[in-house]
Design an enzyme around this catalytic site. Structure first.
Site, mmCIF file in Angstrom:
data_model
loop_
_atom_site.group_PDB
_atom_site.id
_atom_site.type_symbol
_atom_site.label_atom_id
_atom_site.label_comp_id
_atom_site.label_asym_id
_atom_site.label_seq_id
_atom_site.Cartn_x
_atom_site.Cartn_y
_atom_site.Cartn_z
ATOM 1 N N HIS A 63 -24.031 -28.069 3.494
ATOM 2 C CA HIS A 63 -22.807 -27.267 3.577
ATOM 3 C C HIS A 63 -22.976 -25.869 2.990
ATOM 4 O O HIS A 63 -22.127 -25.012 3.159
ATOM 5 C CB HIS A 63 -21.655 -27.964 2.846
ATOM 6 C CG HIS A 63 -21.771 -27.906 1.359
ATOM 7 N ND1 HIS A 63 -22.568 -28.768 0.657
ATOM 8 C CD2 HIS A 63 -21.225 -27.080 0.457
ATOM 9 C CE1 HIS A 63 -22.499 -28.460 -0.634
ATOM 10 N NE2 HIS A 63 -21.695 -27.444 -0.792
HETATM 11 C C1 UD1 Z 1 -17.054 -24.774 -1.744
HETATM 12 C C2 UD1 Z 1 -17.795 -24.185 -2.941
HETATM 13 C C3 UD1 Z 1 -19.159 -24.839 -3.070
HETATM 14 C C4 UD1 Z 1 -19.057 -26.344 -3.099
HETATM 15 C C5 UD1 Z 1 -18.302 -26.789 -1.859
HETATM 16 C C6 UD1 Z 1 -18.138 -28.280 -1.772
HETATM 17 C C7 UD1 Z 1 -17.294 -21.831 -3.413
HETATM 18 C C8 UD1 Z 1 -17.862 -20.457 -3.385
HETATM 19 N N1 UD1 Z 1 -18.026 -22.763 -2.776
HETATM 20 O O1 UD1 Z 1 -17.760 -24.397 -0.565
HETATM 21 O O2 UD1 Z 1 -19.780 -24.413 -4.273
HETATM 22 O O3 UD1 Z 1 -20.342 -26.913 -3.136
HETATM 23 O O4 UD1 Z 1 -17.009 -26.177 -1.886
HETATM 24 O O5 UD1 Z 1 -17.498 -28.630 -0.588
HETATM 25 O O6 UD1 Z 1 -16.262 -22.035 -3.998
HETATM 26 N N2 UD1 Z 1 -12.628 -26.229 5.080
HETATM 27 C C9 UD1 Z 1 -11.852 -27.138 5.749
HETATM 28 N N3 UD1 Z 1 -11.103 -28.006 4.995
HETATM 29 C C10 UD1 Z 1 -11.087 -27.973 3.646
HETATM 30 C C11 UD1 Z 1 -11.868 -27.027 2.986
HETATM 31 C C12 UD1 Z 1 -12.644 -26.162 3.714
HETATM 32 O O7 UD1 Z 1 -11.843 -27.206 6.945
HETATM 33 O O8 UD1 Z 1 -10.370 -28.793 3.033
HETATM 34 C C13 UD1 Z 1 -13.464 -25.304 5.867
HETATM 35 C C14 UD1 Z 1 -12.770 -23.989 6.162
HETATM 36 O O9 UD1 Z 1 -13.090 -23.651 7.467
HETATM 37 C C15 UD1 Z 1 -13.413 -23.005 5.224
HETATM 38 C C16 UD1 Z 1 -14.802 -23.609 5.029
HETATM 39 O O10 UD1 Z 1 -14.638 -25.010 5.141
HETATM 40 O O11 UD1 Z 1 -13.471 -21.719 5.732
HETATM 41 C C17 UD1 Z 1 -15.396 -23.267 3.697
HETATM 42 O O12 UD1 Z 1 -14.530 -23.644 2.629
HETATM 43 P P1 UD1 Z 1 -14.641 -22.891 1.202
HETATM 44 O O13 UD1 Z 1 -13.687 -23.469 0.257
HETATM 45 O O14 UD1 Z 1 -14.598 -21.416 1.421
HETATM 46 O O15 UD1 Z 1 -16.125 -23.173 0.739
HETATM 47 P P2 UD1 Z 1 -17.066 -24.472 0.869
HETATM 48 O O16 UD1 Z 1 -18.112 -24.170 1.863
HETATM 49 O O17 UD1 Z 1 -16.293 -25.725 1.021
#
Ligand code: UD1
Length: 378
Positions: free
Chosen positions: A212
């Site tokens: 991820h």
């Molecule tokens: C975040 C953390 C990372 C952690 C990871 C675990 C930061 C910088 N990164 O990354 O350190 O290892 O969480 O998962 O804080 N999304 C969904 N549903 C959700 C959450 C996210 O669909 O409930 C999708 C969205 O499209 C979003 C993307 O995932 O744009 C990324 O989510 P984001 O919270 O920005 O970062 P992670 O990649 O999850």
């Protein structure tokens, strides 16, 4: 004394659970509140964890959701400030290294509210990583810092953090792991629930694959190589691949999903905590770019191949079952073959990864509260 605990994203939930429980036991007089920034919001990424881990429902949810780093971090800060004014805590407690950790710590520090950081001092020394920025900056503004491995203290001292603020207590995520291991969901149940009965044909076992990290999934070439690696691994061992929403959307965007279309690869949505624990416990090997999974596999004694060039958790390499592989498919497959041939590193359990880290934290916080609330001598 009012303590506001903060969570935002999936890897925060398994850390906050034992801390809140231990604080409740050691300091029943603390008025403890929980705030969820809503950085993660899908049931599979958030709500499920609260249920499985018995975390109390948040008192406040900021519902920030997704966005670029700047937008997400700014939005958390914008919404956290009035929440802080309303809750008026005497301190806040943040965990880990996600955007929510830094955003809330920064708002509190600027308002003169003390910040407690659990999982301080981890360093990959790679500033291209968003989490490394979050770690360095959060530690700079924290008043009380709890580390998971001894090297954390040295990292913090090098950055000028006062020694008396640092406490080596061990790993709260392993507290949660030990508490829940008996309730882990067996792999057979997960396969059945995924409608893939017969996926594991004999006793050859299986590999778990997770991905991820932005540096791995946002770049089409890297993601293509890693998807091909999954395909290659599956020729030797069936692969179970729980897909983070970010990975799923990137693989679809770059047209790479077809690579995984195989009877030897089981694609499942992101797993709940007890499901993931069961998958890891019974795996022959885990391939991942997660930080937490490097530690969990070390605690479980399961070989881990980390799909990154560096790690902020060096103890998993030195004492644990972890091997750094980078993202070059050839190198990953070479290490994978080694693990298949030798059974992989056996490792040992690092110091203080004993299920009592949260208790140590609660004791330090209890003493600290007494010191900061003690009436000044006349
Ligand atoms: C975040 C953390 C990372 C952690 C990871 C675990 C930061 C910088 N990164 O990354 O350190 O290892 O969480 O998962 O804080 N999304 C969904 N549903 C959700 C959450 C996210 O669909 O409930 C999708 C969205 O499209 C979003 C993307 O995932 O744009 C990324 O989510 P984001 O919270 O920005 O970062 P992670 O990649 O999850």
């Amino acid at each position: 004394f009012r303590l506001l605990c903060v969570v935002g994203a999936r890897p925060n939930f398994m850390k906050i659970a034992p801390i809140m429980a231990a604080l409740g036991d050691v300091s029943p007089d603390i008025d403890m509140r929980l705030l969820h920034t809503g950085q993660h919001y899908d049931a599979a990424m958030s709500h499920q964890y609260f249920e499985a881990l018995g975390i109390p429902a948040p008192d406040v949810n900021l519902e920030v959701g997704a966005g670029s780093h700047a937008v997400q971090t700014a939005e958390i800060m914008r919404r956290f400030e009035p929440a802080l004014d309303e809750q008026m805590p005497d301190a806040i407690l943040v965990v880990g290294d996600v955007n929510s950790t830094l955003a809330c710590a920064l708002v509190a520090a600027k308002k003169g509210v003390p910040v407690i950081h659990v999982e301080a001092g981890l360093r990959s020394h790679d500033r291209r990583m968003a989490e490394e920025i979050n770690r360095v900056l959060t530690d700079q503004i924290a008043d009380l810092l709890f580390t998971t491995e001894r090297e954390g203290r040295n990292n913090l001292l090098r950055e000028g953090i006062a020694e008396e603020r640092i406490h080596f207590v061990g790993n709260v995520m392993i507290d949660t792991l030990r508490r829940n291991l008996d309730h882990a969901v067996p792999v057979e149940t997960i396969i059945q629930q995924s409608g893939a009965v017969g996926f594991l044909k004999d006793t050859e076992g299986y590999a778990v694959f997770t991905l991820h990290r932005a540096s791995n999934v946002d770049d089409p070439e890297t993601l293509d190589g890693l998807m091909k690696t999954v395909e290659m691994v599956s020729k030797t061992l069936p692969v179970i691949f729980p897909m983070h929403p970010r990975t799923r959307s990137m693989a679809a965007r770059y047209g790479l999903t077809a690579l995984l279309d195989s009877s030897r690869i089981l694609l499942v949505p992101s797993m709940g905590y007890l499901e993931m624990l069961g998958l890891m416990r019974d795996a022959r090997v885990v391939l991942t770019d997660s930080g937490g999974i490097q530690e969990e596999t070390t605690a479980l004694g399961v070989p881990c191949i980390t799909l990154r060039e560096n790690t902020e958790r060096p103890i998993t390499l030195i004492e644990g079952t972890n091997t750094l592989a980078g993202v070059d498919p050839e190198n990953i497959l070479k290490i994978f073959d080694d693990v298949m041939r030798t059974g992989g590193k056996t490792g040992r359990i690092p110091e203080f990864w004993d299920g009592r880290a949260a208790l140590r934290i609660a004791q330090v916080i209890h003493a600290w509260i007494r010191s900061v609330t003690a009436p000044a001598p006349a």
